[in-house]
Motif scaffolding. Structure first.
Motif, PDB file in Angstrom:
ATOM      1  N   GLY A 149      10.481   8.120  14.409  1.00 25.35           N
ATOM      2  CA  GLY A 149      10.934   9.493  14.191  1.00 25.35           C
ATOM      3  C   GLY A 149       9.778  10.402  13.833  1.00 25.35           C
ATOM      4  N   ASN A 150       9.985  11.259  12.846  1.00 23.83           N
ATOM      5  CA  ASN A 150       8.916  12.117  12.344  1.00 23.83           C
ATOM      6  C   ASN A 150       8.048  11.301  11.402  1.00 23.83           C
ATOM      7  N   GLU A 151       6.756  11.156  11.722  1.00 20.86           N
ATOM      8  CA  GLU A 151       5.850  10.348  10.924  1.00 20.86           C
ATOM      9  C   GLU A 151       5.160  11.206   9.847  1.00 20.86           C
ATOM     10  N   SER A 152       5.110  10.669   8.657  1.00 19.56           N
ATOM     11  CA  SER A 152       4.321  11.273   7.587  1.00 19.56           C
ATOM     12  C   SER A 152       2.992  10.527   7.521  1.00 19.56           C
ATOM     13  N   ILE A 153       1.915  11.215   7.894  1.00 21.60           N
ATOM     14  CA  ILE A 153       0.599  10.566   7.930  1.00 21.60           C
ATOM     15  C   ILE A 153      -0.024  10.642   6.550  1.00 21.60           C
ATOM     16  N   LEU A 154      -0.280   9.465   5.962  1.00 23.41           N
ATOM     17  CA  LEU A 154      -0.856   9.387   4.615  1.00 23.41           C
ATOM     18  C   LEU A 154      -2.155   8.587   4.663  1.00 23.41           C
ATOM     19  N   GLN A 168      -3.018   5.451   7.014  1.00 28.28           N
ATOM     20  CA  GLN A 168      -4.362   5.363   7.577  1.00 28.28           C
ATOM     21  C   GLN A 168      -5.367   5.061   6.476  1.00 28.28           C
ATOM     22  N   SER A 169      -6.346   4.239   6.792  1.00 27.54           N
ATOM     23  CA  SER A 169      -7.414   3.922   5.849  1.00 27.54           C
ATOM     24  C   SER A 169      -8.688   4.566   6.371  1.00 27.54           C
ATOM     25  N   PRO A 170      -9.159   5.633   5.716  1.00 27.17           N
ATOM     26  CA  PRO A 170     -10.351   6.349   6.197  1.00 27.17           C
ATOM     27  C   PRO A 170     -11.526   5.411   6.395  1.00 27.17           C
ATOM     28  N   GLY A 171     -12.188   5.573   7.523  1.00 31.63           N
ATOM     29  CA  GLY A 171     -13.360   4.767   7.828  1.00 31.63           C
ATOM     30  C   GLY A 171     -13.038   3.413   8.413  1.00 31.63           C
ATOM     31  N   LEU A 207     -11.254   1.887  11.465  1.00 30.45           N
ATOM     32  CA  LEU A 207     -10.574   2.089  12.737  1.00 30.45           C
ATOM     33  C   LEU A 207      -9.661   0.902  13.050  1.00 30.45           C
ATOM     34  N   ASP A 208      -8.632   1.165  13.813  1.00 31.03           N
ATOM     35  CA  ASP A 208      -7.680   0.119  14.237  1.00 31.03           C
ATOM     36  C   ASP A 208      -7.086  -0.623  13.057  1.00 31.03           C
ATOM     37  N   ASN A 209      -6.894   0.099  11.961  1.00 29.32           N
ATOM     38  CA  ASN A 209      -6.346  -0.547  10.761  1.00 29.32           C
ATOM     39  C   ASN A 209      -5.073   0.151  10.293  1.00 29.32           C
ATOM     40  N   ASP A 210      -4.502   0.993  11.187  1.00 28.24           N
ATOM     41  CA  ASP A 210      -3.331   1.782  10.801  1.00 28.24           C
ATOM     42  C   ASP A 210      -2.108   0.889  10.625  1.00 28.24           C
ATOM     43  N   GLU A 211      -1.218   1.354   9.748  1.00 18.96           N
ATOM     44  CA  GLU A 211       0.065   0.681   9.543  1.00 18.96           C
ATOM     45  C   GLU A 211       1.190   1.701   9.599  1.00 18.96           C
ATOM     46  N   TYR A 212       2.355   1.228  10.059  1.00 14.27           N
ATOM     47  CA  TYR A 212       3.532   2.083  10.192  1.00 14.27           C
ATOM     48  C   TYR A 212       4.627   1.471   9.336  1.00 14.27           C
ATOM     49  N   ILE A 213       5.192   2.286   8.457  1.00 15.74           N
ATOM     50  CA  ILE A 213       6.156   1.775   7.492  1.00 15.74           C
ATOM     51  C   ILE A 213       7.474   2.503   7.658  1.00 15.74           C
ATOM     52  N   LYS A 216       0.805  -1.221   0.000  1.00 20.91           N
ATOM     53  CA  LYS A 216       0.000   0.000   0.000  1.00 20.91           C
ATOM     54  C   LYS A 216       0.832   1.261   0.000  1.00 20.91           C
ATOM     55  N   TRP A 217       1.863   1.281   0.823  1.00 25.18           N
ATOM     56  CA  TRP A 217       2.660   2.503   0.931  1.00 25.18           C
ATOM     57  C   TRP A 217       4.123   2.251   0.541  1.00 25.18           C
ATOM     58  N   GLY A 218       4.282   1.406  -0.456  1.00 23.23           N
ATOM     59  CA  GLY A 218       5.580   1.262  -1.080  1.00 23.23           C
ATOM     60  C   GLY A 218       6.467   0.189  -0.493  1.00 23.23           C
ATOM     61  N   HIS A 219       7.741   0.325  -0.830  1.00 19.72           N
ATOM     62  CA  HIS A 219       8.764  -0.683  -0.535  1.00 19.72           C
ATOM     63  C   HIS A 219       9.335  -0.424   0.859  1.00 19.72           C
ATOM     64  N   GLY A 220       8.733  -1.069   1.907  1.00 25.66           N
ATOM     65  CA  GLY A 220       9.169  -0.836   3.276  1.00 25.66           C
ATOM     66  C   GLY A 220       8.799  -2.009   4.164  1.00 25.66           C
ATOM     67  N   ALA A 221       9.114  -1.878   5.417  1.00 27.86           N
ATOM     68  CA  ALA A 221       8.746  -2.872   6.422  1.00 27.86           C
ATOM     69  C   ALA A 221       7.505  -2.364   7.138  1.00 27.86           C
ATOM     70  N   TYR A 222       6.461  -3.195   7.196  1.00 29.23           N
ATOM     71  CA  TYR A 222       5.152  -2.784   7.682  1.00 29.23           C
ATOM     72  C   TYR A 222       4.903  -3.293   9.106  1.00 29.23           C
ATOM     73  N   PHE A 223       4.395  -2.384   9.930  1.00 26.04           N
ATOM     74  CA  PHE A 223       4.115  -2.709  11.327  1.00 26.04           C
ATOM     75  C   PHE A 223       2.738  -2.176  11.687  1.00 26.04           C
ATOM     76  N   ALA A 224       2.203  -2.717  12.796  1.00 25.82           N
ATOM     77  CA  ALA A 224       0.878  -2.272  13.242  1.00 25.82           C
ATOM     78  C   ALA A 224       0.794  -2.348  14.753  1.00 25.82           C
ATOM     79  N   ASP A 225      -0.042  -1.475  15.337  1.00 27.46           N
ATOM     80  CA  ASP A 225      -0.288  -1.575  16.776  1.00 27.46           C
ATOM     81  C   ASP A 225      -1.465  -2.492  17.063  1.00 27.46           C
ATOM     82  N   ASN A 226      -2.133  -2.925  16.004  1.00 27.53           N
ATOM     83  CA  ASN A 226      -3.240  -3.866  16.103  1.00 27.53           C
ATOM     84  C   ASN A 226      -2.780  -5.198  15.515  1.00 27.53           C
ATOM     85  N   PRO A 227      -2.679  -6.258  16.346  1.00 19.98           N
ATOM     86  CA  PRO A 227      -2.156  -7.531  15.828  1.00 19.98           C
ATOM     87  C   PRO A 227      -3.019  -8.143  14.728  1.00 19.98           C
TER      88      PRO A 227
END
Length: 822
Positions: free
Chosen positions: A769-774, A794-797, A799-805, A732-743
């Protein structure tokens, strides 16, 4: 009047022997008189016993034996050596005119100057006896007969001193340096006293001479206790029947696992030694991995530890020395190079072999829970505190020296024990000093923390006689929990045999009462039980077991003391390196201010210790650190279980059930130690922190789901940007390592293992660090937008579906691996 069967009869009249003894000069004891009588009448060595009695009469210590030149010593033992010295002097005296006999000059010429005063008294005593025998018509001629033969002399001495026959316990499969009385009615133990020191044994063998079993003929009864296997061997191998035939002159009976031997002492001794030798059997076993191969992580960890043990077999030397010295059991530990396992061979009686095997099983039990077996020289060597702190800690250095200064004098020690300022703590110092300076032990743990550094003292509101309480082990008492300092923790030396008997002799020398309890892995000592200052306990931990204690509970309990480091403090476990970086000065400062840092996850075992510290006024700092030792050099990573009773384990399990589904079954949570990944992560964390406001790196703990080869790849190589993302750039947000606070988000990236249906999620430390919220997907991203270190998708609508890359290697560190079904 002294009544002896051979002196007086039932009517209190002299027996025939009594009559003969009454004709002799006074030899100071009935035993010596009877020995001389036997020499005169039976063994034709009257003069030998008269000469020998003359020097024995003026001796009160065997220390003089050390001063006699080797050329004058006799192989038959002390008695023949003394006789030889006396004969040497008497021969010269007889060969020169009386006025020319100069004893000091003779002694100087023969290197006997140190005992010249003793020889002078002995010569005077012999001259008087010689005159008295010359007046005796019964014994004048017999008193001139000399055999210079130890057999005749020994038989004569046995006639008078049959109660003083001792057999080496080494021959009877007992302690090497002790002797047991082999004559009725006493059943005591003796030692050879070569320095006339204060010792605990009931009897002291000041002068010794070896005798043959056939020379002793009085009646004695001995008992050998047997276990079921030994009793079976006794019968099936015809050991019992053969012994009964060979030693038909004595009574040998087997009853209820007890073998009784009764009869002539010489024959009983020969039979006992013969039977004991035949009961020795060989036991072989391997120190094996107790984890099944399907327990992959645990099996691999223990395999590595066994490999480590196989490469330093010397750690078992003190154990093998102890069994050889105390029970004459031979233990051989060797390395099987094919599978890096340890093979053990034990040679002893079955009952002894099983006890040795039990000790090895105890060691395996400790090794099972060990992350990485320690090297004997692991830890941080003692060093002096840095100058800024040291100037405020001179009292600490003084207390350190009380334990570690080998030059302390006996007078100083006696003052610490019994002087006007003696306390429970100063008496503990003396015991610790003996352990460290006399026996090369190391003192560690609570005593160093509470007394040496903290100078803290607390007493229960009870009389000292009530400070002991029932312990977990019903045979070993425990101290009241309000006592500070509580006890002494010592690790025994790994390069020499620790002789508990000699240690207890030192306790006895300083009049310290001590009770010993033995467990499979340590000695536990109860000291000063009745002292007015109050009792204390001491643990003496076997070195091979101490090496399995690779983790530490609290930073303040990690200090140690060693011999002749009179101002320095060491650390048992090295926690000075990154990511922990806890220096000696930090620990000392924490102790002085009653603070502590927890160094491992808090489980049901650790929590009571923390509660105990807090009840004493200590404060816990921050969150627990997960201090895990580095893996062995040839390995990259070590994995250890996170205890199920920890709050972190329970929290993660509940989070998994709440967000994935309630049917999730967490099988294990493992802690990960990968030093190379830690170093790269710490470097990246510091770099990003400098680029953030307030130098806050914005570190989070997040989930990451994965599957297939990536499971082991992440464990060994971390989040490698060469393998990020499905098809490397289509996420979804490119070539990175994906993490979540929701298992549950991470769960979608997992895949069930076809063999056992398990899945894996990593729990990670991530520097955002400094997060870019997309909120709009952009699968072409190869890095975070300029000025940012990560993307928060973030995926609008939803909830609890955020990812950190994150997009750079080293920006995330896997530190827990969760294996589950669901």
């Amino acid at each position: 009047m002294v009544k002896r069967p051979y002196i007086l009869d039932s009517t209190n009249k002299l027996t025939s022997i009594g009559v003969e003894i009454s004709k002799l000069p006074d030899f100071g004891s009935l035993a010596m008189s009877k020995s001389v009588l036997s020499a005169l009448n039976e063994n034709k060595c009257g003069r030998d016993l008269i000469v020998l009695s003359s020097i024995l009469d003026v001796l009160n210590s065997p220390s003089m034996l050390k001063t006699i030149p080797t050329s004058l010593k006799k192989s038959e033992g002390d008695f023949m050596t003394l006789l030889n010295v006396m004969n040497e002097i008497l021969l010269i005296k007889k060969s020169v005119p009386t006025q020319q006999f100069n004893l000091p000059e003779i002694c100087q010429a023969r290197n006997l100057t140190k005992i010249a005063h003793i020889l002078k008294q002995a010569l005077r005593r012999y001259t008087n006896l010689e005159k008295l025998f010359n007046l005796s018509s019964d014994y004048r001629e017999k008193a001139q007969i000399s055999s210079n033969d130890w057999v005749s002399i020994a038989k004569s001495l046995l006639n008078g001193y049959r109660e003083n026959v001792f057999v080496s316990m080494r021959e009877l499969q007992g302690k090497t340096h002790l002797f047991t009385r082999y004559s009725p009615p006493k059943q005591d133990v003796a030692v050879l006293d070569r320095q006339s020191t204060l010792i605990r044994a009931t009897a002291v063998l000041s002068f010794a001479g070896e005798i043959k079993s056939q020379w002793i003929d009085y009646t004695v009864q001995r008992t050998i206790k047997l276990n079921a296997a030994e009793e079976t061997k006794l019968k099936s191998d015809n050991i019992l029947s053969t012994a009964q035939q060979i030693f038909s002159n004595i009574k040998i009976q087997l009853n209820n696992h007890s073998l009784s031997l009764e009869g002539s002492a010489g024959s009983v001794l020969d039979a006992e030694l013969d039977i004991l030798r035949q009961l020795v059997v060989e036991m072989k076993f391997t120190l094996k991995n107790t984890f099944e191969p399907n327990k992959k992580d645990d099996h691999e960890r223990m395999k590595r530890n066994l490999e480590g043990v196989s490469k330093m077999l010397s750690i078992f030397n003190p154990m093998t020395w102890r069994w050889a010295a105390q029970q004459q059991v031979e233990i051989i530990v060797s390395n099987n190079t094919k599978n890096d396992e340890c093979e053990v061979v034990i040679k002893g009686r079955d009952s002894q072999n099983k006890l040795v095997q039990k000790e090895f099983r105890s060691f395996i039990g400790w090794l099972k829970d060990c992350a990485v077996i320690r090297h004997p020289n692991a830890g941080v060597p003692p060093r002096i505190l840095k100058p800024v702190m040291r100037k405020t800690c001179l009292d600490i250095e003084e207390r350190i020296s009380h334990i570690t200064d080998s030059k302390r004098t006996p007078i100083e020690l006696w003052k610490s024990l019994n002087g006007s300022k003696a306390t429970r703590e100063t008496r503990m110092e003396v015991v610790a000093w003996i352990a460290v300076c006399k026996f090369d032990c190391r003192v560690e743990g609570g005593f160093v923390r509470d007394w040496i550094v903290g100078n803290y003292i607390a007493r229960p509101k009870k009389d000292p006689s009530d400070w002991l309480e029932p312990g977990p082990n019903t045979k070993i008492p425990a101290l009241n929990k309000d006592l500070v300092p509580s006890d002494l923790d010592c690790h025994l030396p790994s390069d020499k045999y620790f002789d508990i008997e000699k240690f207890l002799d030192n306790m006895h020398k300083y009049q310290i009462k001590c009770t010993v309890f033995r467990e499979d892995w340590r000695y536990v000592l109860l000291l000063d039980q009745t002292a007015k200052t109050g009792p204390f306990m001491m643990d003496l931990i076997e070195p091979h077991v101490a090496l399995t204690h690779d983790r530490i509970d609290l930073d303040v309990s990690n200090l140690s003391l060693e011999k002749d480091y009179i101002k320095e403090l060491g650390m048992r476990v090295d926690i000075t390196h990154n990511p922990y970086a806890i220096e000696l000065e930090t620990i000392v400062d924490n102790i002085k201010n009653k603070r502590f840092q927890v160094l491992r996850p808090i489980d049901d075992f650790l929590q009571p210790r923390i509660d105990k510290m807090k009840s004493r006024g200590w404060t816990q700092l921050g969150q627990p650190m997960h201090v895990i030792p580095n893996p062995p050099p040839k390995y990259q990573v070590v994995i250890v279980p996170l205890p199920e009773s920890t709050e972190l384990y329970r929290t993660l399990v509940q989070t998994m059930k709440t967000y994935i589904n309630n049917q999730v079954q967490v099988l294990s949570i493992k802690q990960i130690k990968n030093p190379l990944l830690e170093e790269s992560y710490l470097a990246m964390k510091q770099l990003i922190a400098k680029q953030c406001k307030g130098e806050n790196p914005n570190e989070r703990e997040l989930f990451h789901g994965t599957k297939g080869e990536a499971i082991d790849g992440i464990l060994k190589d971390g989040f490698d940007d060469r393998y990020w993302g499905e098809n490397f750039s289509k996420c979804k947000w490119g070539h990175g390592a994906y993490f979540a606070d929701n298992p549950s988000v991470s769960h979608r990236y997992t895949e069930a293992n076809p063999d056992d249906n398990t899945r894996v999620i990593y729990y990670n430390k991530v520097v955002l660090g400094n997060e870019s919220i997309l909120q709009v997907q952009n699968n072409d991203l190869m890095s975070a937008p300029k000025g940012y270190h990560s993307t928060h998708g973030q995926s609008p609508g939803q909830l609890d579906n955020d990812e950190y890359i994150v997009y750079r290697y080293g920006q995330a560190l896997p530190y827990l691996r969760i294996t589950y079904i669901g």
